[in-house]
Structures are given as structure tokens and as C-alpha cells.
Design a protein around this motif. Structure first.
Motif, PDB file in Angstrom:
ATOM      1  N   LEU A  70     -25.815 -15.490 -13.045  1.00 42.59           N
ATOM      2  CA  LEU A  70     -26.504 -15.958 -14.096  1.00 42.59           C
ATOM      3  C   LEU A  70     -26.315 -15.304 -15.363  1.00 42.59           C
ATOM      4  O   LEU A  70     -25.982 -15.965 -16.573  1.00 42.59           O
ATOM      5  N   PHE A  71     -26.267 -14.158 -15.455  1.00 37.17           N
ATOM      6  CA  PHE A  71     -25.936 -13.222 -16.821  1.00 37.17           C
ATOM      7  C   PHE A  71     -24.636 -13.615 -17.221  1.00 37.17           C
ATOM      8  O   PHE A  71     -24.295 -14.018 -18.402  1.00 37.17           O
ATOM      9  N   ALA A  72     -23.780 -13.584 -16.189  1.00 42.25           N
ATOM     10  CA  ALA A  72     -22.321 -13.589 -16.531  1.00 42.25           C
ATOM     11  C   ALA A  72     -21.941 -15.154 -17.042  1.00 42.25           C
ATOM     12  O   ALA A  72     -21.464 -15.297 -18.359  1.00 42.25           O
ATOM     13  N   GLY A  73     -22.566 -15.961 -16.420  1.00 41.74           N
ATOM     14  CA  GLY A  73     -22.224 -17.359 -16.815  1.00 41.74           C
ATOM     15  C   GLY A  73     -22.719 -17.799 -17.987  1.00 41.74           C
ATOM     16  O   GLY A  73     -22.140 -18.532 -19.026  1.00 41.74           O
ATOM     17  N   MET A  74     -24.096 -17.329 -18.021  1.00 44.33           N
ATOM     18  CA  MET A  74     -24.726 -17.872 -19.509  1.00 44.33           C
ATOM     19  C   MET A  74     -24.228 -17.115 -20.726  1.00 44.33           C
ATOM     20  O   MET A  74     -24.075 -17.855 -21.828  1.00 44.33           O
ATOM     21  N   LEU A  75     -23.806 -16.103 -20.610  1.00 43.35           N
ATOM     22  CA  LEU A  75     -23.192 -15.117 -21.498  1.00 43.35           C
ATOM     23  C   LEU A  75     -21.957 -15.812 -21.949  1.00 43.35           C
ATOM     24  O   LEU A  75     -21.615 -16.097 -23.191  1.00 43.35           O
ATOM     25  N   GLY A 150     -20.258 -16.452 -11.830  1.00 46.14           N
ATOM     26  CA  GLY A 150     -20.798 -16.630 -13.025  1.00 46.14           C
ATOM     27  C   GLY A 150     -19.788 -16.814 -14.155  1.00 46.14           C
ATOM     28  O   GLY A 150     -19.752 -17.819 -14.793  1.00 46.14           O
ATOM     29  N   LEU A 151     -18.589 -16.212 -13.985  1.00 49.90           N
ATOM     30  CA  LEU A 151     -17.398 -16.554 -15.076  1.00 49.90           C
ATOM     31  C   LEU A 151     -16.704 -17.659 -14.749  1.00 49.90           C
ATOM     32  O   LEU A 151     -16.649 -18.486 -15.692  1.00 49.90           O
ATOM     33  N   LEU A 152     -16.658 -17.808 -13.458  1.00 48.56           N
ATOM     34  CA  LEU A 152     -16.156 -19.379 -13.336  1.00 48.56           C
ATOM     35  C   LEU A 152     -16.868 -20.555 -13.926  1.00 48.56           C
ATOM     36  O   LEU A 152     -16.403 -21.306 -14.551  1.00 48.56           O
ATOM     37  N   CYS A 153     -18.267 -20.422 -13.629  1.00 51.89           N
ATOM     38  CA  CYS A 153     -19.089 -21.493 -14.310  1.00 51.89           C
ATOM     39  C   CYS A 153     -19.176 -21.518 -15.611  1.00 51.89           C
ATOM     40  O   CYS A 153     -19.265 -22.535 -16.430  1.00 51.89           O
ATOM     41  N   GLY A 154     -19.119 -20.403 -16.193  1.00 48.93           N
ATOM     42  CA  GLY A 154     -19.364 -20.048 -17.616  1.00 48.93           C
ATOM     43  C   GLY A 154     -18.113 -20.683 -18.432  1.00 48.93           C
ATOM     44  O   GLY A 154     -18.280 -20.947 -19.677  1.00 48.93           O
ATOM     45  N   ASP A 159     -23.960 -24.070 -21.166  1.00 47.85           N
ATOM     46  CA  ASP A 159     -25.115 -22.954 -20.668  1.00 47.85           C
ATOM     47  C   ASP A 159     -26.150 -23.434 -19.884  1.00 47.85           C
ATOM     48  O   ASP A 159     -26.637 -22.875 -18.923  1.00 47.85           O
ATOM     49  N   LYS A 160     -26.465 -24.920 -20.376  1.00 44.17           N
ATOM     50  CA  LYS A 160     -27.346 -25.386 -19.433  1.00 44.17           C
ATOM     51  C   LYS A 160     -27.200 -25.624 -17.843  1.00 44.17           C
ATOM     52  O   LYS A 160     -28.144 -25.397 -17.321  1.00 44.17           O
ATOM     53  N   ALA A 161     -25.843 -26.324 -17.760  1.00 49.65           N
ATOM     54  CA  ALA A 161     -25.463 -26.398 -16.256  1.00 49.65           C
ATOM     55  C   ALA A 161     -25.630 -25.218 -15.799  1.00 49.65           C
ATOM     56  O   ALA A 161     -25.549 -24.865 -14.493  1.00 49.65           O
ATOM     57  N   VAL A 162     -24.794 -24.009 -16.411  1.00 42.64           N
ATOM     58  CA  VAL A 162     -24.964 -22.798 -15.831  1.00 42.64           C
ATOM     59  C   VAL A 162     -26.262 -22.237 -15.432  1.00 42.64           C
ATOM     60  O   VAL A 162     -26.409 -21.681 -14.187  1.00 42.64           O
ATOM     61  N   GLY A 163     -27.349 -22.350 -16.119  1.00 37.48           N
ATOM     62  CA  GLY A 163     -28.698 -22.190 -15.900  1.00 37.48           C
ATOM     63  C   GLY A 163     -29.054 -22.943 -14.610  1.00 37.48           C
ATOM     64  O   GLY A 163     -29.822 -21.998 -13.683  1.00 37.48           O
ATOM     65  N   GLY A 164     -28.797 -23.990 -14.328  1.00 39.94           N
ATOM     66  CA  GLY A 164     -29.180 -24.670 -13.098  1.00 39.94           C
ATOM     67  C   GLY A 164     -28.232 -24.477 -11.772  1.00 39.94           C
ATOM     68  O   GLY A 164     -28.968 -24.027 -10.892  1.00 39.94           O
ATOM     69  N   ILE A 165     -27.090 -24.145 -12.154  1.00 40.82           N
ATOM     70  CA  ILE A 165     -26.146 -23.945 -10.921  1.00 40.82           C
ATOM     71  C   ILE A 165     -26.409 -22.443 -10.618  1.00 40.82           C
ATOM     72  O   ILE A 165     -26.579 -22.157  -9.387  1.00 40.82           O
ATOM     73  N   CYS A 166     -26.258 -21.661 -11.674  1.00 40.59           N
ATOM     74  CA  CYS A 166     -26.301 -20.046 -11.355  1.00 40.59           C
ATOM     75  C   CYS A 166     -27.782 -19.507 -11.152  1.00 40.59           C
ATOM     76  O   CYS A 166     -27.890 -18.431 -10.305  1.00 40.59           O
ATOM     77  N   GLY A 167     -28.588 -19.986 -11.967  1.00 36.96           N
ATOM     78  CA  GLY A 167     -30.003 -19.930 -11.934  1.00 36.96           C
ATOM     79  C   GLY A 167     -30.567 -20.249 -10.572  1.00 36.96           C
ATOM     80  O   GLY A 167     -30.915 -19.722  -9.577  1.00 36.96           O
TER      81      GLY A 167
END
Lengths: 249, 241
Positions: A70-75, A150-154, A159-167
Motif C-alpha cells: 500500500l505504501f509503495a503503491g500510493m507513493l 505496490g510498485l507494479l500497481c503504482g 492512487d484510488k485504485a491502488v488504495g482498493g487493490i493494495c489496501g
């Protein structure tokens, strides 16, 4: 030099967000304490060792690293959407500077989180030894896997989609299929087979094996985790390099 | 002497031609405004010149280095202030400036000194310890441009620098950009024609990926037989009104 500067920036971005600290450090500790209370409430005659600290500590230390996806993807997703990354792409930074700059601080944070989780588990009765240290090292490949996811999703999503998928999605999948909260042997069937096909259960089992001194059981489980980590990390690097080239209309 | 020499520069995405055989010379120290309707190819041109994307045809020479054959050398000489306020939100103003200075190779002491100098120039000196996300839109834009200037670029690309700012913030930013004239070669894209009249030495009007006209405000109005830049721009962009 550029890698370390960028890594320093990423460390500050993550640590200055109190929600990150709450989830990254606080949530695993809350779970540890909660399961310790549950373990204490189970009558000794029930012969249920599932929530003993020797079993829960490696599981929670492993599960806690899921938040690093989540942290990696969101950032990364926020850096992309705010054009901060575009500014850096125009600088002399190389792909290696970016990948390492995002990865290194998260791995250091994962190590700190794992150590704190085991230290608190020690206060709750987990015998601390060289094997505990080995268990901490054995958990690192899954942390690399989560950073890779996270880096793949990011690289690919908002960022909203990353929150849903990685979070929401990834932490639930990692939790349910890790065998920490649910005894897989008791459920069996498709659920167990799915858990065995995924890396989360294997990471927990490898950490448990290391923590209990059963060294021979580590590698069979860890091999599965390492394979997943390599695949997802390579995919993340490829997706990031593709974004860096920016060849889309 | 030219700072930028563009020859037959093109960018195609499959069947779509975003930039079509662009030829243009921009002199050292000039402030050149690139105008065009949305999708005219302005941002794609800037992205090619700043080595963010590779051209599919032609070349651009920026201070003797080619974007095709030596992009790393070009990157050391240029900097970009993107359309959005591209700042690190949880870093302070000082940390943002120092980060960019470090990435372009300045040591800690020089980075700090440059950050202080630029913060004074852009009126950021009183808020050096404030996190970027806490700044107003205008202040974030100033920081964004200061971050682009901290590498001492010889060529600066400003992509719609005053988009979304109120009148006062826009005028303050114009004053900051005016200070740079002659010192740094600036390529500016904007939709505000008043901004172009106040700031630019010459203007290029792009339409459908091609350069429709180049000249000063007077030259463009004369060329189109219109009374002002807005009418000239509309005529050159293919508008009938």
C-alpha cells in the motif's frame, strides 16, 4: 547519491503521514496483543495452540509487511498523478535510481517493523534467540514481494485504485490465506489448495520453521515466496520503465 | 546563437501524428511562447525537447546536444516546471529545493545556498520550514518553478505555469518570470494570451501538430490582418469567429 537522496525523500513522505505509521506499525501490534488476549482466554484443556505467541508472532510479522504494498503503491501513484515523477524523469536520474529509491526505504521500514513486532512478542512471552533473528530474515522475501506488487500497481493505476487493490484486497487475501487466523487443515479443500498456491502461507510457515529451529523446512516454503517475489518485482521494474519512456498518446 | 534548433521533429502514436515535421530556432536568452488549442502538440513538443519522450522522426539540438543521441547531456542543461504543481507534499519548501539541487549534482552546502538564494528571489524565504502541501496554490507554483531553476538550467520549459491561479498570484508569478528573461532561455506554453503579450519575445502557434506561424505579437497581427493577438491566434488556429 541520487538514489540515496530520493530514498531519503521517500522515507520522509511515508513517515510524515500518521496514517502510514498507524497501519504500518500500530496495526500489527494491536493484532498481536489481541491474539495474545484470545490465546489467554482459551482453556488449557482445549489443547488449541494456534494462538500461542510462537505461532502468532511470525504470522503477524509476515502479515504486517503487506501494508508496504500500500505504501509503495500510493507513493508512486501520487508521484505520477501530481507530475512530481515527470519532473524527476526530466532530471538525470536513471531507472535504477528510481527503483532503488522507492524500494530501499520500504525494506528498511519492513525490517524495523518486523524487529519491533518480535520485540513486543518477546515481552508477551516469545523466547527470543538466534532463531528469532533468522525468522526475521526469512520474512524479508515476502516484504520484497509486497513492495514489488505496490510498485507494479503504482506504475499502472491511480492512487484510488491502488488504495482498493493494495489496501483492502491484498491485505485481506494475505491475511485469510496465510493460515494465521484460520487453521487451513481444518477447512481443507479448495481453500487450503488456494492458500498453498499463494505465497502468504508459505512465508508464515518458513518464518515459523526458522523461529522453531526446524531449518530443513525453511527452503521448501521460502522457494515459493522467492519465485513470487522475483516475478512481481521484475514485472514492477518493466512497468515502471515503460512509464518512464512515456510512449503513450 | 541558437539555444534550441528543431529540425523535422515528429511524434507519432500509431496512426495519430501528435507533432508533424516541426522546424524552429529559438535564440539563447529568448522567452518563446508556444500557443495552440488543446491537442495541438505543445506539451508533446516540450516532452520531446526535455527528453521525456523520444521523437519518432527528426531531431532537436539543445545547446549542441541532440535529444536523440545524447539525452543525458540535454537533461543536465534543461529543466521543466510541469503543468501540475509537481512538488513533494510532505517535504518542506527547503527540503524540496535541496532535493532537486542534490539530484542535479550539487553538494549539500551548495544546495542549501542555492535554495536560500532562490527562496529570496521567489518570496519563499519566510516559509522555508513549511510543508509544500500546506502552501497556497500560488506559492506551490512559485516553489515548482524555483525547483526547476535550482539546477541552474540554461533552458527552462514552463508548461502552463499560471493555470488556475488568481489574478494577483498570476501577476506575481509574471514578475518572477520576467526577472529570468535574458538570463535563461524559456519556452512557455499557456492559454492566457495576456500572459503571452506581457512575457514573450516571440510566439509560435501550433495547430494539428504543425507550426502554423512564428513571430512577435506585431508580426502575427500583421500577418493575419487582425487587430489583436487573440484574433490573430483564432485565425491561425483555424477558427472562423
Amino acid at each position: 547519491m541520487k538514489t540515496m537522496l530520493f530514498a531519503g525523500r521517500n522515507t520522509k513522505e511515508i513517515l510524515r503521514d500518521p496514517i502510514n505509521l498507524l497501519f504500518g506499525l500500530g496495526f500489527p501490534l494491536i493484532l498481536l496483543l489481541l491474539l495474545d488476549v484470545i490465546s489467554g482466554a482459551i482453556p488449557e484443556g482445549a489443547n488449541n495452540t494456534m494462538f500461542n505467541i510462537e505461532n502468532t508472532a511470525p504470522g503477524i510479522a509476515t502479515f504486517g509487511t503487506a501494508f508496504f504494498a500500500l505504501f509503495a503503491g500510493m507513493l508512486l501513484a501520487k508521484d505520477r498523478t501530481t507530475s512530481f515523477l515527470m519532473r524527476l524523469f526530466a532530471s538525470p536520474m536513471t531507472a535504477i535510481d528510481f527503483i532503488m529509491g522507492y524500494t530501499l526505504p520500504l525494506l528498511v521500514m519492513a525490517v524495523v517493523q518486523i524487529i519491533i513486532t518480535f520485540a513486543v512478542a518477546g515481552l508477551l512471552g516469545l523466547p527470543l534467540s538466534f532463531d528469532t533473528l533468522l525468522a526475521a530474515v526469512v520474512i524479508l522475501p515476502i516484504a520484497i514481494l509486497f513492495v514489488g506488487v505496490g510498485l507494479l500497481c503504482g506504475s499502472l493505476l491511480s492512487d484510488k485504485a491502488v488504495g482498493g487493490i493494495c489496501g483492502a484486497l491484498l491485505t485481506n487475501i494475505a491475511g485469510w490465506f496465510s493460515g494465521v487466523w484460520i487453521p487451513l487443515d481444518l477447512i481443507g479443500g479448495v481453500f487450503k489448495k488456494t492458500a498453498e498456491a499463494l505465497p502468504f502461507y508459505h512465508s508464515v510457515e518458513a518464518a515459523k520453521a526458522a523461529g522453531s529451529g526446524n531449518y530443513g523446512l525453511i527452503m521448501p516454503h521460502l522457494t515459493v515466496v522467492l519465485a513470487y517475489a522475483v516475478v512481481f518485482y521484475v514485472l514492477a521494474v518493466l512497468a515502471f520503465r515503460h512509464k518512464m519512456r512515456g510512449d503513450k498518446a | 546563437m541558437n539555444a534550441i534548433t528543431i529540425r523535422n521533429l515528429s511524434k507519432k502514436y500509431g496512426e495519430l501524428t501528435a507533432v508533424d515535421n516541426l522546424n524552429l530556432d529559438i535564440e539563447k536568452g529568448e522567452l518563446f511562447a508556444l500557443l495552440g488549442l488543446n491537442g495541438a502538440g505543445k506539451t508533446t513538443t516540450i516532452k520531446m525537447l526535455s527528453c521525456l519522450i523520444r521523437p519518432t522522426g527528426g531531431d532537436a539540438i539543445l545547446l549542441e546536444d541532440s535529444v536523440n543521441s545524447n539525452p543525458q547531456a540535454v537533461k543536465q542543461k534543461v529543466n521543466v516546471s510541469p503543468q501540475e504543481t509537481a512538488v513533494a507534499p510532505n517535504l518542506t519548501v527547503m527540503e524540496n529545493l535541496e532535493l532537486m539541487a542534490g539530484i542535479y549534482g550539487k553538494d549539500t552546502k551548495t544546495a542549501r545556498q542555492s535554495a536560500r538564494e532562490l527562496s529570496l528571489r521567489f518570496g519563499l524565504d519566510k516559509i522555508l520550514g513549511k510543508k509544500a502541501k500546506k502552501l497556497s496554490g500560488g506559492m506551490q507554483r512559485r516553489l515548482s518553478i524555483a525547483m526547476a531553476l535550482i539546477s541552474d538550467p540554461q533552458i527552462l520549459f514552463l508548461d502552463e505555469p499560471t493555470l488556475g491561479l488568481d489574478v494577483l498570484a498570476r501577476r506575481e508569478l509574471w514578475a518572477s518570470i520576467k526577472q529570468l528573461k535574458g538570463e535563461v532561455t524559456i519556452v512557455l506554453t499557456t492559454h492566457y494570451l495576456e500572459e503571452v503579450e506581457v512575457l514573450s519575445d516571440r510566439i509560435g502557434v501550433m495547430t494539428c501538430g504543425r507550426l502554423a506561424a512564428v513571430g512577435t505579437v506585431e508580426e502575427l497581427t500583421q500577418q493575419t490582418g487582425k487587430e489583436n493577438l487573440e484574433d490573430a491566434f483564432v485565425a491561425l488556429s483555424g477558427g472562423a469567429v
